[in-house]
Design a protein around this motif. Sequence first.
Motif, mmCIF file in Angstrom:
data_model
loop_
_atom_site.group_PDB
_atom_site.id
_atom_site.type_symbol
_atom_site.label_atom_id
_atom_site.label_comp_id
_atom_site.label_asym_id
_atom_site.label_seq_id
_atom_site.Cartn_x
_atom_site.Cartn_y
_atom_site.Cartn_z
ATOM 1 N N ALA A 1 0.817 -1.215 0.000
ATOM 2 C CA ALA A 1 0.000 0.000 0.000
ATOM 3 C C ALA A 1 0.853 1.268 0.000
ATOM 4 C CB ALA A 1 -0.923 0.008 1.210
ATOM 5 N N GLY A 2 2.106 1.150 0.423
ATOM 6 C CA GLY A 2 2.975 2.316 0.453
ATOM 7 C C GLY A 2 2.660 3.271 1.579
ATOM 8 N N VAL A 3 2.227 2.716 2.722
ATOM 9 C CA VAL A 3 1.884 3.549 3.870
ATOM 10 C C VAL A 3 2.479 2.957 5.137
ATOM 11 C CG1 VAL A 3 -0.281 4.350 2.832
ATOM 12 C CG2 VAL A 3 -0.287 2.310 4.300
ATOM 13 N N GLN A 4 2.421 3.755 6.189
ATOM 14 C CA GLN A 4 2.818 3.301 7.526
ATOM 15 C C GLN A 4 1.602 3.451 8.424
ATOM 16 O OE1 GLN A 4 6.543 4.840 9.195
ATOM 17 N NE2 GLN A 4 5.420 5.325 11.067
ATOM 18 N N ILE A 5 1.238 2.358 9.129
ATOM 19 C CA ILE A 5 0.050 2.381 9.981
ATOM 20 C C ILE A 5 0.437 2.031 11.411
ATOM 21 C CG2 ILE A 5 -2.172 1.287 10.491
ATOM 22 C CD1 ILE A 5 -2.602 0.934 7.526
ATOM 23 N N GLU A 6 0.009 2.864 12.336
ATOM 24 C CA GLU A 6 0.134 2.550 13.756
ATOM 25 C C GLU A 6 -1.241 2.139 14.263
ATOM 26 O OE1 GLU A 6 0.533 4.979 17.868
ATOM 27 O OE2 GLU A 6 2.131 5.357 16.414
ATOM 28 N N LEU A 7 -1.341 0.918 14.774
ATOM 29 C CA LEU A 7 -2.609 0.385 15.280
ATOM 30 C C LEU A 7 -2.560 0.317 16.790
ATOM 31 C CD1 LEU A 7 -5.391 -1.047 14.920
ATOM 32 C CD2 LEU A 7 -4.121 -3.193 14.752
ATOM 33 N N GLU A 8 -3.462 1.025 17.443
ATOM 34 C CA GLU A 8 -3.555 0.990 18.906
ATOM 35 C C GLU A 8 -4.823 0.236 19.281
ATOM 36 O OE1 GLU A 8 -3.456 3.919 22.824
ATOM 37 O OE2 GLU A 8 -3.646 4.787 20.820
ATOM 38 N N VAL A 9 -4.677 -0.824 20.083
ATOM 39 C CA VAL A 9 -5.806 -1.662 20.472
ATOM 40 C C VAL A 9 -6.059 -1.504 21.961
ATOM 41 C CG1 VAL A 9 -6.785 -3.976 20.461
ATOM 42 C CG2 VAL A 9 -5.170 -3.322 18.673
ATOM 43 N N LEU A 10 -7.285 -1.124 22.328
ATOM 44 C CA LEU A 10 -7.637 -0.901 23.727
ATOM 45 C C LEU A 10 -8.731 -1.874 24.152
ATOM 46 C CD1 LEU A 10 -7.796 3.013 23.821
ATOM 47 C CD2 LEU A 10 -5.845 1.521 24.268
ATOM 48 N N ASP A 11 -8.535 -2.481 25.308
ATOM 49 C CA ASP A 11 -9.519 -3.381 25.898
ATOM 50 C C ASP A 11 -10.491 -2.567 26.748
ATOM 51 O OD1 ASP A 11 -10.940 -5.413 27.113
ATOM 52 O OD2 ASP A 11 -9.342 -5.919 28.529
ATOM 53 N N SER A 12 -11.775 -2.647 26.416
ATOM 54 C CA SER A 12 -12.779 -1.894 27.166
ATOM 55 C C SER A 12 -13.236 -2.615 28.429
ATOM 56 C CB SER A 12 -13.988 -1.596 26.272
ATOM 57 O OG SER A 12 -13.608 -0.849 25.133
ATOM 58 N N ALA A 13 -12.767 -3.851 28.633
ATOM 59 C CA ALA A 13 -13.034 -4.606 29.865
ATOM 60 C C ALA A 13 -14.518 -4.630 30.224
ATOM 61 C CB ALA A 13 -12.207 -4.040 31.019
ATOM 62 N N ASN A 14 -15.355 -4.715 29.186
ATOM 63 C CA ASN A 14 -16.817 -4.810 29.347
ATOM 64 C C ASN A 14 -17.423 -3.576 30.024
ATOM 65 O OD1 ASN A 14 -18.743 -6.537 28.356
ATOM 66 N ND2 ASN A 14 -19.032 -7.635 30.267
ATOM 67 N N SER A 15 -16.777 -2.434 29.877
ATOM 68 C CA SER A 15 -17.262 -1.186 30.478
ATOM 69 C C SER A 15 -17.607 -0.174 29.386
ATOM 70 C CB SER A 15 -16.187 -0.600 31.400
ATOM 71 O OG SER A 15 -16.497 0.748 31.745
#
Length: 361
Positions: free
Chosen positions: A73-87
């Motif tokens: 794709a010719g891009v740089q992606i930063e993926l941040e994954v957050l756990d909502s802990a059922n809240s």
Amino acid sequence: MRRYVKKGSILLIITFIATLLNACTAVNQYSNASQAGKKEFKVGMVIYNAEDTFIGYLRDMVAYYIELYEEEAGVQIELEVLDSANSEELQNNQIDHFIKEGYDVILANTVDRADASMIIDKAQRAKIDTIFFNREPVPQDMKKWDRIYYVGTSAEEAGRMQGEILVETINNGLALDKNKDGKIQYVMIEGEHGHQDAILRTYHCIKVLEENGLKMENLGTDSGSWLKNEGKAMMETWLEEFGDDIEIVLSNNDDMALGAIEALKEYGYFNGEQWMPVIGVDGVDEALEAIENGTMIGTILNDYDEQAKCIVYKLYQCIGVNDLEIDISTEEKDNYFWVKHKKVTKENVDTVKKHTSILKK
């Protein structure tokens, strides 16, 4: 390279850096026009509960496919994954964080599907494309904005397939009516009280059984919140109350079914003549092993690989990359991707297991 960092509740930060290509990034009808010419993007993902095994699979496959296609794709992606802990409150704060930090796309697995409306309103005001997955927003919310998408499966289909597995197994010689009263006594472990998928999986599973002439008697139905330990606790309660009167265990997902199997083993099942048929949904590794060793008669493969590819396919479109050759078999219709389920039994578990093991390498 993946980095996992704890921050308050579970915070997963997955960063991928690929060699940038010289090809220009096209902008399509779905993407924010302000992204034209950008090469670096931030994507935020919220998941309702990191303890859910299936959601963990889906999260990891999304990360894998983002990394796989970055260089092309010719891009740089930063993926941040957050756990909502059922809240819900925590998840809303996490969405606010993505918006405040100027993230380009949001991937949302909501704690409560009714809460999608608030997320959509916030995303629309901030002009951030949002892809919901696994937990479908209500139709009227999906119509609020044309840059909202959904990737998931049909809960009705999963329920019907569960019923079909049992019918097929009975037709192949499984004798369920141990007390010869002309009825099948069952317990049903549901996902969450009031959750759409739980309601539909339960209803259509029993409907298929009754359509095929089976008289079903419900001894117990309760919520296991999609979790193994709660499925186990529920099964222990039912075994104390009903004992061997239970003739089959039906579960809205594999984690709860596997918890029920743990309880059954502690009560002497699967160790000799005592045996109890159990059916789940998702096709997680432990469930496939249970089918192989005979402690489950079947599950429904909730195709996390295809769902992850659909999410990433749409994600790249949202940031303006249209020419990636991502092999998806699911057609987009009205901003929805509906991925098909597959029945898994003793007859095909080896094939399914080989496929899923390749995905995790």
